[in-house]
Design a protein around this motif. Sequence first.
Motif, short mmCIF file in Angstrom:
data_model
loop_
_atom_site.label_atom_id
_atom_site.label_comp_id
_atom_site.label_asym_id
_atom_site.label_seq_id
_atom_site.Cartn_x
_atom_site.Cartn_y
_atom_site.Cartn_z
N VAL A 172 0.85 -1.18 0.00
CA VAL A 172 0.00 0.00 0.00
C VAL A 172 0.88 1.23 0.00
CG1 VAL A 172 -1.84 1.20 1.21
CG2 VAL A 172 -1.72 -1.28 1.30
N GLN A 173 0.53 2.21 -0.80
CA GLN A 173 1.36 3.40 -0.89
C GLN A 173 1.23 4.28 0.35
OE1 GLN A 173 3.49 3.86 -3.34
NE2 GLN A 173 4.30 5.69 -2.36
N PHE A 174 -0.01 4.51 0.81
CA PHE A 174 -0.19 5.32 2.02
C PHE A 174 -1.54 4.99 2.62
CE2 PHE A 174 -3.13 8.23 -0.06
CZ PHE A 174 -2.74 8.18 -1.38
N ALA A 175 -1.72 5.39 3.93
CA ALA A 175 -2.91 4.99 4.68
C ALA A 175 -4.11 5.87 4.42
CB ALA A 175 -2.61 4.98 6.18
N GLY A 176 -3.94 6.97 3.76
CA GLY A 176 -5.05 7.89 3.58
C GLY A 176 -5.75 7.72 2.25
N ASP A 177 -5.71 6.56 1.66
CA ASP A 177 -6.28 6.36 0.33
C ASP A 177 -7.64 5.67 0.37
OD1 ASP A 177 -5.54 3.90 1.20
OD2 ASP A 177 -4.29 3.38 -0.53
N GLY A 178 -8.31 5.70 1.53
CA GLY A 178 -9.62 5.11 1.65
C GLY A 178 -9.62 3.65 2.01
N THR A 179 -8.44 3.07 2.25
CA THR A 179 -8.38 1.65 2.59
C THR A 179 -8.73 1.38 4.04
OG1 THR A 179 -6.03 1.76 3.17
CG2 THR A 179 -6.59 1.31 0.85
N GLY A 180 -8.66 2.39 4.88
CA GLY A 180 -8.93 2.20 6.30
C GLY A 180 -7.78 1.56 7.06
N LEU A 181 -6.61 1.49 6.45
CA LEU A 181 -5.46 0.91 7.12
C LEU A 181 -4.85 1.90 8.11
CD1 LEU A 181 -3.80 -0.82 4.04
CD2 LEU A 181 -5.17 -1.88 5.84
N SER A 236 -0.25 -10.21 10.39
CA SER A 236 0.53 -10.01 9.16
C SER A 236 0.11 -8.69 8.53
CB SER A 236 0.29 -11.17 8.17
OG SER A 236 0.68 -12.40 8.74
N PRO A 237 0.59 -7.58 9.06
CA PRO A 237 0.19 -6.28 8.52
C PRO A 237 0.72 -6.05 7.11
CG PRO A 237 1.99 -6.02 10.08
CD PRO A 237 1.56 -7.45 10.17
N SER A 238 0.04 -5.17 6.40
CA SER A 238 0.54 -4.76 5.10
C SER A 238 1.72 -3.82 5.30
CB SER A 238 -0.57 -4.04 4.33
OG SER A 238 -1.72 -4.86 4.23
N ARG A 239 2.41 -3.50 4.22
CA ARG A 239 3.56 -2.60 4.29
C ARG A 239 3.45 -1.53 3.21
NH1 ARG A 239 8.06 -3.91 8.03
NH2 ARG A 239 7.60 -6.01 8.78
N THR A 240 3.90 -0.34 3.54
CA THR A 240 4.03 0.69 2.52
C THR A 240 5.28 0.40 1.70
OG1 THR A 240 5.40 2.14 3.90
CG2 THR A 240 3.00 2.37 4.10
N GLU A 241 5.49 1.14 0.64
CA GLU A 241 6.69 0.95 -0.17
C GLU A 241 7.95 1.22 0.64
OE1 GLU A 241 6.99 -0.28 -3.06
OE2 GLU A 241 4.86 -0.49 -3.50
N SER A 242 7.85 2.08 1.65
CA SER A 242 9.01 2.38 2.49
C SER A 242 9.16 1.41 3.66
CB SER A 242 8.91 3.82 3.02
OG SER A 242 7.71 4.00 3.75
N GLY A 243 8.25 0.43 3.76
CA GLY A 243 8.39 -0.60 4.77
C GLY A 243 7.60 -0.39 6.04
N HIS A 244 6.83 0.68 6.16
CA HIS A 244 6.05 0.93 7.38
C HIS A 244 4.83 0.02 7.43
CE1 HIS A 244 8.47 4.35 8.48
NE2 HIS A 244 8.28 4.91 7.29
N ARG A 245 4.56 -0.51 8.62
CA ARG A 245 3.43 -1.42 8.80
C ARG A 245 2.10 -0.67 8.77
NH1 ARG A 245 7.70 -3.30 11.76
NH2 ARG A 245 8.06 -5.56 11.83
#
Length: 301
Positions: free
Chosen positions: A3-12, A40-49
Amino acid sequence: MRVQFAGDGTGLLPIRTVSRLTGVKPVTLRAWERRYGLISPSRTESGHRLYSPDDVERIRRAVALVRQGVAIGRVGALLDPGRAGQVDVDGAWGRHRRAFENAVDSFEESAMDAIHRSLIMRFPGRLVLEQVISPVATRLENGDGDAALARQRFLESWLHTKLGAHCHHTRPEDAQGNVLIAPLPGETRQLSALVFALLASEAGFRTTLLGADTPPGVLPLAVRRSERLAVILYGHRPTARLFLDSTLPRLVGRLTVPCFAQGRASETSRADFTSAGCTPLGQDPVRGLEIFEERSGVSQA
């Protein structure tokens, strides 16, 4: 899934938010992932959970099982559908509690630190306080004699260090509110108050614990000069009748925030504190924090 970032409507949600919602520290969440495969959390491209609502619910269920006494290594099997079986309450918390109690009784600070480090790497800090430290502190605080007093002071010193470290690492912007904890007149014991302050810190409150002989009359000024959610008066010994009948009602009337009483004194003089407008929380810090959260209107859900 990346996932690129958490503010894209995914609710992550990022790990700091999940920690605040569940009461499980980020270092423990990472350990539960790496060592036990619980999440097993998802990760951003930069590795943040990034955690989904299902991840958050799974963490809460894991906390509930650990609270029942299930060893953390067995929690995963109980969380997965079709593998739950029967919860095995193996008495692990009792063993941890006895080990910590023995370390306190022997004045072994290094052993206390080792037990504490081991536990907080595997369990939420609030749970460690509830299951291990609070019961030991309550037993010691109710003891009499020189030996019991020496152990009380020893554990108080250790808890002061932990409280200072916890407050140092708590960001003001993350706090649920600031709480001022002050002694009742003549009070010298702090064990129960220290455990309460640590529990409150774990729950997201910023706490300031004032020492013995702090004059109650300074509390309204302290509240006015800093933004406080509440004042909590702590005490173990019986409270003087003059204070309960005269000083306390005037003090509560001058405060601009709710007043609570914590410790054994709030149990033995429950009706007097209630009559003065000061909500008694009792001696048990764990139950006291639950009451405080309910009455202060702060939800930890």
